[in-house]
Scaffold this motif. Structure first.
Motif, PDB file in Angstrom:
ATOM      1  N   MET A   1       0.844  -1.197   0.000  1.00 42.17           N
ATOM      2  CA  MET A   1       0.000   0.000   0.000  1.00 42.17           C
ATOM      3  C   MET A   1       0.878   1.246   0.000  1.00 42.17           C
ATOM      4  N   LYS A   2       0.557   2.151  -0.900  1.00 39.22           N
ATOM      5  CA  LYS A   2       1.345   3.366  -1.049  1.00 39.22           C
ATOM      6  C   LYS A   2       0.518   4.591  -0.704  1.00 39.22           C
ATOM      7  N   LEU A   3       1.061   5.435   0.173  1.00 39.15           N
ATOM      8  CA  LEU A   3       0.419   6.694   0.541  1.00 39.15           C
ATOM      9  C   LEU A   3       1.206   7.846  -0.061  1.00 39.15           C
ATOM     10  N   ILE A   4       0.499   8.766  -0.722  1.00 38.58           N
ATOM     11  CA  ILE A   4       1.111  10.002  -1.181  1.00 38.58           C
ATOM     12  C   ILE A   4       0.417  11.164  -0.490  1.00 38.58           C
ATOM     13  N   ILE A   5       1.227  12.008   0.139  1.00 40.87           N
ATOM     14  CA  ILE A   5       0.710  13.192   0.828  1.00 40.87           C
ATOM     15  C   ILE A   5       0.963  14.388  -0.068  1.00 40.87           C
ATOM     16  N   GLN A   6      -0.105  15.002  -0.566  1.00 45.00           N
ATOM     17  CA  GLN A   6       0.048  16.126  -1.480  1.00 45.00           C
ATOM     18  C   GLN A   6      -0.130  17.442  -0.726  1.00 45.00           C
ATOM     19  N   ILE A   7       0.703  18.421  -1.099  1.00 50.80           N
ATOM     20  CA  ILE A   7       0.701  19.712  -0.412  1.00 50.80           C
ATOM     21  C   ILE A   7       0.701  20.831  -1.452  1.00 50.80           C
ATOM     22  N   PRO A   8      -0.433  21.485  -1.694  1.00 50.32           N
ATOM     23  CA  PRO A   8      -0.445  22.659  -2.581  1.00 50.32           C
ATOM     24  C   PRO A   8       0.348  23.798  -1.935  1.00 50.32           C
ATOM     25  N   CYS A   9       1.176  24.469  -2.727  1.00 47.42           N
ATOM     26  CA  CYS A   9       2.040  25.517  -2.181  1.00 47.42           C
ATOM     27  C   CYS A   9       2.005  26.779  -3.029  1.00 47.42           C
ATOM     28  N   LEU A  10       1.991  27.911  -2.362  1.00 48.11           N
ATOM     29  CA  LEU A  10       2.153  29.208  -3.008  1.00 48.11           C
ATOM     30  C   LEU A  10       2.998  30.079  -2.082  1.00 48.11           C
ATOM     31  N   ASN A  11       4.276  30.236  -2.428  1.00 52.97           N
ATOM     32  CA  ASN A  11       5.203  31.050  -1.634  1.00 52.97           C
ATOM     33  C   ASN A  11       5.222  30.600  -0.169  1.00 52.97           C
ATOM     34  N   GLU A  12       5.625  29.341   0.026  1.00 53.64           N
ATOM     35  CA  GLU A  12       5.611  28.754   1.376  1.00 53.64           C
ATOM     36  C   GLU A  12       7.016  28.416   1.870  1.00 53.64           C
ATOM     37  N   GLU A  13       8.033  29.182   1.463  1.00 53.69           N
ATOM     38  CA  GLU A  13       9.399  28.837   1.850  1.00 53.69           C
ATOM     39  C   GLU A  13       9.613  28.863   3.359  1.00 53.69           C
ATOM     40  N   SER A  14       8.841  29.688   4.072  1.00 55.30           N
ATOM     41  CA  SER A  14       9.054  29.787   5.520  1.00 55.30           C
ATOM     42  C   SER A  14       8.278  28.732   6.307  1.00 55.30           C
ATOM     43  N   THR A  15       7.115  28.304   5.804  1.00 58.34           N
ATOM     44  CA  THR A  15       6.278  27.360   6.548  1.00 58.34           C
ATOM     45  C   THR A  15       6.429  25.912   6.078  1.00 58.34           C
ATOM     46  N   LEU A  16       6.881  25.719   4.849  1.00 58.50           N
ATOM     47  CA  LEU A  16       6.979  24.360   4.305  1.00 58.50           C
ATOM     48  C   LEU A  16       7.901  23.451   5.131  1.00 58.50           C
ATOM     49  N   PRO A  17       9.051  23.915   5.605  1.00 56.27           N
ATOM     50  CA  PRO A  17       9.898  23.032   6.416  1.00 56.27           C
ATOM     51  C   PRO A  17       9.188  22.500   7.659  1.00 56.27           C
ATOM     52  N   LEU A  18       8.408  23.348   8.334  1.00 55.70           N
ATOM     53  CA  LEU A  18       7.669  22.896   9.518  1.00 55.70           C
ATOM     54  C   LEU A  18       6.639  21.838   9.144  1.00 55.70           C
ATOM     55  N   THR A  19       5.972  22.051   8.009  1.00 55.62           N
ATOM     56  CA  THR A  19       4.932  21.114   7.571  1.00 55.62           C
ATOM     57  C   THR A  19       5.520  19.752   7.229  1.00 55.62           C
ATOM     58  N   ILE A  20       6.600  19.749   6.460  1.00 56.94           N
ATOM     59  CA  ILE A  20       7.177  18.487   5.995  1.00 56.94           C
ATOM     60  C   ILE A  20       7.839  17.719   7.139  1.00 56.94           C
ATOM     61  N   ARG A  21       8.509  18.419   8.020  1.00 56.95           N
ATOM     62  CA  ARG A  21       9.194  17.734   9.124  1.00 56.95           C
ATOM     63  C   ARG A  21       8.222  17.090  10.103  1.00 56.95           C
ATOM     64  N   ASP A  22       6.973  17.510  10.071  1.00 52.65           N
ATOM     65  CA  ASP A  22       5.956  16.942  10.959  1.00 52.65           C
ATOM     66  C   ASP A  22       5.270  15.715  10.362  1.00 52.65           C
ATOM     67  N   ILE A  23       5.593  15.413   9.101  1.00 48.82           N
ATOM     68  CA  ILE A  23       4.941  14.291   8.400  1.00 48.82           C
ATOM     69  C   ILE A  23       5.711  12.996   8.653  1.00 48.82           C
ATOM     70  N   PRO A  24       5.042  11.972   9.157  1.00 49.05           N
ATOM     71  CA  PRO A  24       5.728  10.673   9.369  1.00 49.05           C
ATOM     72  C   PRO A  24       6.061  10.012   8.042  1.00 49.05           C
ATOM     73  N   ARG A  25       7.266   9.490   7.910  1.00 47.24           N
ATOM     74  CA  ARG A  25       7.672   8.839   6.663  1.00 47.24           C
ATOM     75  C   ARG A  25       7.514   7.327   6.712  1.00 47.24           C
ATOM     76  N   LYS A  26       7.124   6.794   7.877  1.00 48.76           N
ATOM     77  CA  LYS A  26       6.811   5.372   7.994  1.00 48.76           C
ATOM     78  C   LYS A  26       5.531   5.231   8.805  1.00 48.76           C
ATOM     79  N   ILE A  27       4.557   4.515   8.239  1.00 50.98           N
ATOM     80  CA  ILE A  27       3.272   4.311   8.898  1.00 50.98           C
ATOM     81  C   ILE A  27       2.919   2.827   8.804  1.00 50.98           C
TER      82      ILE A  27
END
Length: 336
Positions: A1-27
């Protein structure tokens, strides 16, 4: 089973690191967890930051197209990449990535086709009383029209099974949140919800300019989508209202005519005739729209079958894909 987490972005250089680092890479229960960024015409370093953070896939728009288009492109790319489950989250770190396992659990168990995260908006401290009221009111309207029990219909933190994603056909140019729930309800998909947590506010919303603008555009979307799926009901009710008002005005004219003062109320007779004609025409339009709606349902079913066959095998690297210039973790892909 494959999960893809999609994130629409518009000028998110400051907030994107916080968002991605909070996403679990193994479930548990999944063999792969991948992240897809949809760059909606960003003019900052969003794409560069995404590459540095080890994002697996990037979809790029050369010009801003809006949230609905970004969502559609993400769903299409995720399906092509072989996703069995697709999670959508926002790049502003509003939602807790650690809640993703809880969000997808009902889909993994085969209980639901679509899950919407419930933020418990009444408990969010930075939401004003006005915003909380309209969140409750708008969600109640969407629940009634979609025949679902989703408490937070504007939440962008949601999960879709592959089959549910294949059935989505977004037509709105504003936002996908309301439309997908109404569509899912009328397509008899199993739609559920789970409680989720939220993080503190990092920036103002870029989707709308004030609550009035949001309500106006949301109302247009709701009316448009509901009319697509229930045209007979909408047109017949509108026609019946016009016809009843016309009949009442006609009876009013007859009353005055019987009392000997009909000449002074000829305007009522004219307005009554116009309203009854409009009512009849709206009823006729309802019949025609219902036939068109039935044809659209057949076309949607045919499109679903075609997409299912077309996307039965995940895509490989081809002319539409190119490696990132500086991959950080494994093989990264960029969709132009």
């Amino acid at each position: 089973m494959k999960l893809i987490i999609q994130i629409p972005c518009l000028n998110e250089e400051s907030t994107l690191p916080l968002t991605i680092r909070d996403i679990p890479r193994k479930i548990e229960g999944l063999s792969k967890v991948e992240i897809l960024i949809i760059d909606d015409g960003s003019t900052d370093r969003t794409v560069d930051i995404a590459k540095q953070l080890g994002v697996d896939h990037i979809v790029r728009f050369p010009k801003n197209k809006g949230l609905a288009e970004a969502f559609k492109a993400g769903i299409d790319a995720s399906l092509k990449l072989g996703a069995d489950i697709i999670v959508n989250t926002d790049a502003d770190n509003q939602y807790k990535g650690s809640d993703i396992p809880k969000l997808i659990a009902p889909i993994l168990r085969g209980e639901y086709d679509m899950i919407v995260g419930d933020r418990k908006t009444d408990n969010i401290p930075h939401f004003s009383r006005t915003k909380k009221f309209f969140q409750r009111f708008g969600s109640s309207v969407v629940r009634k029209l979609s025949q679902t029990d989703v408490p937070d219909t504007t939440s962008g933190f949601r999960a879709y099974s592959r089959d549910a994603a294949l059935r989505l056909n977004i037509v709105s140019e504003f936002t996908y949140t309301l439309e997908t729930i109404i569509q899912a309800g009328h397509k008899k998909l199993a739609v559920g919800h789970v409680e989720i947590g939220t993080n503190g506010k990092l920036r103002e919303s870029r989707l709308f300019k004030g609550i009035t603008n949001y309500m106006r555009r949301s109302a247009k979307t709701i009316i448009r989508i509901y009319t697509m799926y229930r045209p007979m009901k909408v047109f017949v009710l509108a026609g019946a209202f016009s016809l009843i008002i016309g009949l009442l005005l006609g009876l009013r004219f007859l009353y005055f005519l019987a009392s000997g003062s009909g000449n002074g109320h000829i305007q009522s007779l004219i307005l009554a005739a116009v309203l009854m004609i409009i009512g009849f025409q709206l009823g006729t339009l309802g019949l025609i729209a219902d036939l068109i709606s039935n044809n659209r349902k057949l076309l949607e079913e045919a499109l679903y079958r075609v997409r299912k066959i077309e996307l039965s095998q995940p895509i490989n690297m081809d002319d539409n894909y190119e490696s990132n210039t500086q991959p950080i973790q494994g093989s990264k892909k960029q969709i132009s």
